[in-house]
Design an enzyme around this catalytic site. Structure first.
Site, PDB file in Angstrom:
ATOM      1  N   ASP A 201       0.847  -1.198   0.000  1.00  0.00           N
ATOM      2  CA  ASP A 201       0.000   0.000   0.000  1.00  0.00           C
ATOM      3  C   ASP A 201       0.882   1.247   0.000  1.00  0.00           C
ATOM      4  O   ASP A 201       0.606   2.234   0.683  1.00  0.00           O
ATOM      5  CB  ASP A 201      -0.919  -0.013   1.221  1.00  0.00           C
ATOM      6  CG  ASP A 201      -2.033   1.026   1.140  1.00  0.00           C
ATOM      7  OD1 ASP A 201      -2.353   1.478   0.014  1.00  0.00           O
ATOM      8  OD2 ASP A 201      -2.573   1.403   2.198  1.00  0.00           O
ATOM      9  N   ASP A 219       2.546   1.778   8.046  1.00  0.00           N
ATOM     10  CA  ASP A 219       1.317   1.086   7.657  1.00  0.00           C
ATOM     11  C   ASP A 219       1.590  -0.206   6.877  1.00  0.00           C
ATOM     12  O   ASP A 219       1.336  -0.273   5.669  1.00  0.00           O
ATOM     13  CB  ASP A 219       0.448   2.063   6.832  1.00  0.00           C
ATOM     14  CG  ASP A 219      -1.013   1.635   6.801  1.00  0.00           C
ATOM     15  OD1 ASP A 219      -1.329   0.564   7.348  1.00  0.00           O
ATOM     16  OD2 ASP A 219      -1.825   2.382   6.215  1.00  0.00           O
TER      17      ASP A 219
END
Ligand code: ADP
Ligand code: MG
Length: 265
Positions: A201, A219
Site C-alpha cells: 500500500d 502502515d
C-alpha cells in the site's frame, strides 16, 4: 531575609496554578478514557489496560488519526519514549471480506479465523510481524514495541507529540524530492531483498518525512511476502502510485527503472 507579602502571594498563585493544571489534566484524562470507552469494546480496553498495568505503556494521550477501521494515539512507552498506539476497531463488518486476499497464502498464518474479532487480531499480528521483518532488515520504519490483540505499539515519528508530516502534506523543493525518492527506492529494495516483503500500500499517504529530509515508511498491514500471488502486482502498483505523485510535483521518475532497481539493487 524574611518572606514578603509578594512572595506569599506568588506561592499561593503558583499553588493555585498547579492545582488547576492537575485538575485540567485529570479532566483531560477522563475525557480520553470516556472517548476510549465509546470507541472500543471491553476486550480492547482490557488489553490496553494490561499494557498500561504491566508498564509496557506508561500513558495513552491524544488521537493522532481517526480512520474508519483504526485509530492511532500518541502515547508514552515504559521507558519514557514517545509511541504511536494503533488500535483496530472490532466492529466493521467489511473488514474480513476486504482483507481475506492478503491473508490467504501467507505461510506464517496458516489458519484463518472465521470469527470477526479473531480475524482483526490476526490482521494486527500480521501487520506487526511485517513491521518487525522490515525493521530487522534495516528499513526505515517506526521501531516496533509490542502488539496485543488488536493493538500495535511502535515508535512515534515526531517530536513532543507533534507527528512528522506525511509526504502528501508538505511542499518540497526539487532537491528534497530527489532525496526522498532515492530513500524510497533504497528502502523498498531492502524490504524486497532483505525482508522478502512488498509493502502493498505504498503511497504518499504511507510515507512520513522527518527532518533531513528523512523518510519513514508506515502502515504495513497490506504487506505480503514475496511469492504471495499479489506480490508483483502490489510492487508495481506502489511505484505507479508514487511515480504519479512525484511527477505531479514536478519531479519526474521512471517506474520500470525503479522496479528494476528494487529487485536487482
Ligand atoms: N509511528 C507513527 N508515528 C506518528 N504518526 C503515525 C505513526 N503511525 C501512524 N501515524 C499516523 O496515523 C495515520 C494512520 O496510520 P496508518 O498506519 O497509515 O493507518 P491507516 O492508513 O490504516 O489508517 C498516519 O497517516 C499517520 O498520520
Ligand atoms: Mg495509512
Amino acid at each position: 531575609m524574611g518572606m514578603g507579602v509578594d512572595d506569599v502571594e506568588d506561592r499561593l498563585r503558583l499553588r493555585e496554578f498547579r492545582k488547576e493544571r492537575a485538575q485540567r489534566y485529570l479532566e483531560k484524562r477522563s475525557e480520553l478514557d470516556e472517548s476510549l470507552e465509546e470507541v472500543f469494546d471491553q476486550r480492547t480496553l482490557l488489553a490496553l489496560y494490561e499494557l498500561l498495568n504491566t508498564g509496557k505503556l506508561r500513558e495513552v494521550m491524544g488521537v493522532i488519526s481517526a480512520g474508519k477501521e483504526s485509530r492511532v494515539y500518541h502515547g508514552v512507552a515504559g521507558d519514557g519514549s514517545e509511541t504511536a498506539v494503533k488500535i483496530y476497531l472490532t466492529s466493521s463488518a467489511e473488514f474480513r471480506r476486504n482483507r481475506l486476499q492478503y491473508v490467504v497464502d501467507d505461510p506464517r498464518f496458516k489458519s484463518i479465523p472465521r470469527d470477526f474479532r479473531k480475524f482483526v487480531y490476526l490482521w494486527a499480528k500480521r501487520e506487526f510481524a511485517n513491521l518487525v521483518d522490515a525493521y530487522n532488515a534495516g528499513v526505515s520504519v517506526p521501531k516496533p514495541i509490542v502488539q496485543r490483540e488488536n493493538i500495535l505499539v511502535m515508535q512515534f515519528l515526531g517530536e513532543n507529540g507533534v507527528r512528522y508530516p506525511l509526504l502528501v502534506e508538505e511542499k518540497f523543493e526539487s532537491d528534497e524530492l530527489k532525496m526522498i525518492w532515492e530513500q524510497l527506492l533504497e528502502n523498498a529494495a531492502k524490504m524486497y531483498r532483505k525482508a522478502a516483503l512488498v509493502h502493498g500500500d505504498l503511497s504518499e499517504y504511507n510515507v512520513v518525512v522527518g527532518r533531513g529530509p528523512a523518510v519513514y515508511i508506515i502502515d504495513f498491514a497490506q504487506a505480503v511476502k514475496l511469492g504471495h500471488p499479489l506480490a508483483e502486482t502490489l510492487l508495481l502498483k506502489g511505484f505507479e502510485t508514487l511515480a504519479k505523485f512525484f511527477n505531479k510535483r514536478g519531479f519526474s521518475v521512471n517506474i520500470e527503472e525503479a522496479v528494476r532497481m528494487v529487485k536487482a539493487g
